[in-house]
Design a protein around this motif. Sequence first.
Motif, mmCIF file in Angstrom:
data_model
loop_
_atom_site.group_PDB
_atom_site.id
_atom_site.type_symbol
_atom_site.label_atom_id
_atom_site.label_comp_id
_atom_site.label_asym_id
_atom_site.label_seq_id
_atom_site.Cartn_x
_atom_site.Cartn_y
_atom_site.Cartn_z
ATOM 1 N N LEU A 73 60.425 66.166 47.689
ATOM 2 C CA LEU A 73 59.495 66.776 48.638
ATOM 3 C C LEU A 73 58.113 66.922 48.009
ATOM 4 N N VAL A 74 58.083 67.414 46.760
ATOM 5 C CA VAL A 74 56.783 67.621 46.117
ATOM 6 C C VAL A 74 56.069 66.289 45.924
ATOM 7 N N ILE A 75 56.837 65.256 45.592
ATOM 8 C CA ILE A 75 56.203 63.938 45.435
ATOM 9 C C ILE A 75 55.587 63.489 46.760
ATOM 10 N N LEU A 76 56.340 63.672 47.860
ATOM 11 C CA LEU A 76 55.827 63.303 49.179
ATOM 12 C C LEU A 76 54.554 64.091 49.501
ATOM 13 N N LEU A 77 54.580 65.421 49.227
ATOM 14 C CA LEU A 77 53.427 66.264 49.529
ATOM 15 C C LEU A 77 52.210 65.831 48.716
ATOM 16 N N ARG A 78 52.458 65.467 47.447
ATOM 17 C CA ARG A 78 51.337 65.030 46.613
ATOM 18 C C ARG A 78 50.725 63.755 47.152
ATOM 19 N N LEU A 79 51.585 62.848 47.608
ATOM 20 C CA LEU A 79 51.067 61.599 48.179
ATOM 21 C C LEU A 79 50.210 61.891 49.408
ATOM 22 N N LEU A 80 50.713 62.776 50.289
ATOM 23 C CA LEU A 80 49.951 63.110 51.500
ATOM 24 C C LEU A 80 48.626 63.785 51.134
ATOM 25 N N SER A 81 48.676 64.665 50.099
ATOM 26 C CA SER A 81 47.455 65.369 49.708
ATOM 27 C C SER A 81 46.427 64.418 49.131
ATOM 28 N N ALA A 82 46.917 63.354 48.503
ATOM 29 C CA ALA A 82 45.976 62.417 47.883
ATOM 30 C C ALA A 82 45.173 61.660 48.933
ATOM 31 N N VAL A 83 45.689 61.634 50.189
ATOM 32 C CA VAL A 83 45.006 60.852 51.225
ATOM 33 C C VAL A 83 43.549 61.288 51.399
ATOM 34 N N SER A 84 43.294 62.619 51.397
ATOM 35 C CA SER A 84 41.917 63.092 51.592
ATOM 36 C C SER A 84 40.987 62.532 50.529
ATOM 37 N N MET A 136 63.479 79.578 38.610
ATOM 38 C CA MET A 136 64.160 78.699 39.560
ATOM 39 C C MET A 136 63.938 77.246 39.163
ATOM 40 N N SER A 137 65.003 76.508 39.092
ATOM 41 C CA SER A 137 64.808 75.080 38.820
ATOM 42 C C SER A 137 64.944 74.323 40.131
ATOM 43 N N PRO A 138 63.918 73.585 40.479
ATOM 44 C CA PRO A 138 63.943 72.888 41.757
ATOM 45 C C PRO A 138 65.036 71.833 41.792
ATOM 46 N N CYS A 139 65.712 71.703 42.947
ATOM 47 C CA CYS A 139 66.750 70.699 43.057
ATOM 48 C C CYS A 139 66.123 69.337 43.359
ATOM 49 N N ARG A 140 66.962 68.322 43.398
ATOM 50 C CA ARG A 140 66.435 66.959 43.536
ATOM 51 C C ARG A 140 65.631 66.768 44.819
ATOM 52 N N SER A 141 66.163 67.321 45.931
ATOM 53 C CA SER A 141 65.455 67.120 47.202
ATOM 54 C C SER A 141 64.083 67.780 47.149
ATOM 55 N N ASP A 142 63.983 68.904 46.405
ATOM 56 C CA ASP A 142 62.682 69.556 46.289
ATOM 57 C C ASP A 142 61.714 68.707 45.488
ATOM 58 N N ARG A 143 62.243 68.061 44.430
ATOM 59 C CA ARG A 143 61.347 67.208 43.638
ATOM 60 C C ARG A 143 60.801 66.065 44.486
#
Lengths: 283, 284
Positions: free
Chosen positions: B10-21, B1-8
Motif C-alpha cells: 500500500l505504501v509503495i502504491l501511495l508513494r507512486l501516486l504522490s510522485a505524480v504531482s 507496530m511492524s507493517p504487514c506485507r499488504s501495508d508495505r
Amino acid sequence: MNRLAPAKNEGFAGFVLWSVAAFIVAVFAWLMADILIHGAAQISWDFLSTAPEKAGRRGGILPILVSTLLIMGVCLLAALPIALGTAILLAEFTPEKSAFGRMVRRALDVLAGVPSIVFGLFGNAFFSVYLGLGFSILSGGLTLACMILPLLIRTLEAGLRANPARDRLAAAALGLSYGASLRHILLPGAAPALLAGLLLGGGRAIAETAALVYTSGYVDRMPGSLLDSGRALSVHIFDLSMNVPGGDQNAYASALVLIVLLFIVNVTTAGIVSRWRKTGLAI
Amino acid sequence: MSPCRSDRNLVILLRLLSAVSGVIVLLIIAFLLKEALPLFQTIGLTRFFSDASWHPTEGRFNIRPMLAGSFLISFGAMGLAAPLALFSGIFSLYYAPQKGARFYQGLITLLAGIPSVVYGLWGLLVLVPLIRKLQAPGASLLAGILILALMILPTIALNAHAALLRVPQALIRGAAALGLSRGQIVKRVVLPLALPGISTGIILGAGRAIGETMAVLMVAGNVVQIPESLFDPVRTLTANIALEMSYALGDHRAALFMSALILMAAVLVLVVAAESIEAKTVYE
C-alpha cells in the motif's frame, strides 16, 4: 472567535473600514445585478435545451453544457485517485520532517501557482500533440486534472487529519492493518472532505477558461466521444463577448448559468463543511 | 507496530501516486523547454529584449512591451487590491457586528470563486464603455488594472482574514485588559503579529495577478506597446500567448513557449519567497 466586545465609538478608523466594506459590497452588487438582469432576460428552457445557432448569437447552450460536464467528469475522475493517494500518504504515512513529503508539498505549492495559460500551453504540447489526443475533451479534462490536484489534495489531507487519534489507536490495538483501518475507519470518517474536495475541484474546473482554449478547443457541436473537441461554458462566454459581434446577450445568459452552477457548488460545500464542524471535526 | 506485507505494498502504491504531482511539475518545465529551446538556441536570450519590435513571423521577438504590460497591470492591481483586502479582513474580524461579519465573509468567499471570464465580461460591457466616456479607446491599462484588482481582491482578503485569525486570542484579550482601544489593539498587537501571514497572502495574490489571462485579455485592449498613460491599451504576456497561440507556428510558437517559461520563472520566485516568509512565522 477572535473577537472584541462591541464598542460605541470607533472613530475615524471605524469609519474608513465600514466605507471600504460598503464599497466592496456595492461594486460586487453592481457586477452581480448587471449579469443577473441582462442574463435572466435571455434564459428559458429553450436556451438550456437547444444547440447554438449563428455562432451562438441565437439558440441555446445544450452541447456546451454537455461538453462542460464531460470535461469536468474527466478532470475529477483522473485527479481523484492521484489526490486520494497523495493525501493518504501525506496525512497518515509521512512524518513532518520526511524529505519525500517535503518534496511532494513543494511540488504542490508550485503546481498551485502555475498560471492557467501555462497549463494550457503544457496541455497542448503534452496531451494534444505529444500524446496525440488532439483538441479533445480528454486533453482538456486531463489538463484541468493537473491544475486542480493541489486544491483536491489539500482538502482531502485536511479531512483525513481531522480523524481523531483515538480511532487510529483503537484500530491498531485491534490488530487492523493500515489498509483495513483506512478502508473501514479513516476514509469513511473523511467522506465529507472527499465530497467537499470534489465539489471545490469541480467548481474550479468549470470556472476555467485559459487552460481549455488550446486543449479542448472551440467546437460548439454536441461531442460524439471524449476524443471530440468540446467547447466549455467559460470558453463560450469568452468567444461570444470577444469574437462574435451581437453575442453579448447570450454571453450574459451563459455567464448567469455559470454563476448559478458555481453558487450551487459553493453553498453545498459550505453546508457540508459547517455540518461537519458541528460534529466536532474541523477542516 | 511492524507493517504487514499488504501495508508495505500500500505504501509503495501511495508513494507512486504522490510522485505524480512532482512528475507533472517536471513535465511542465520539460515541455515548455522542449518547445522553446529551438528558438533559444538560434537567437539566444538577449534578442527577446533588444529586437526592434514584436513581429514574430518576421523574426523580431521583442517582448518588452508585454513584460511592461504584465508588470504595470499586476502592480497597479496589487496596489489597489492589497490595502482594500487588508481593510476588509480587519473589518470583518474586529469591526463588523457578528452576523454582518458572517454574511460579509460568505460573500467574499463566493466572490473568490467567480470565474475570470465573468469579471472580463462585466469589464468589457460595463467598465470599458465608462472609461471610453472619459477618454477613448476605453480598453486600456486602467481597465485592466481595475478589473484585475477586483478579481484578486476576494482571494487576498480571504488570505488576510485567515492570517489575522491565527493571531492568538490570549494576546488580544491581554491587550484589551490593559485598556488599549480597538484601533490600538489592531495597530499595535494584531497587525505586527499577522504581518508575515498577510505578506504571504499578498505575494501569492501577486502570482495570481501576473498569471491571470482571460479577464485582462478582454479589457486591456491588447495593443503591443509600452503605454504612456493609463488610458493606452496594453498587452500582457499571458494575453499575448492566448491571442497568438491559435495561429503560431515554428519560431513564433517557440517564442510563446519562451514567454510561458518567463511566467513560470516569475511564479517560482514568488512561491519560494512566500514559503520563506511563512517558515519564519512563529506565534508564541
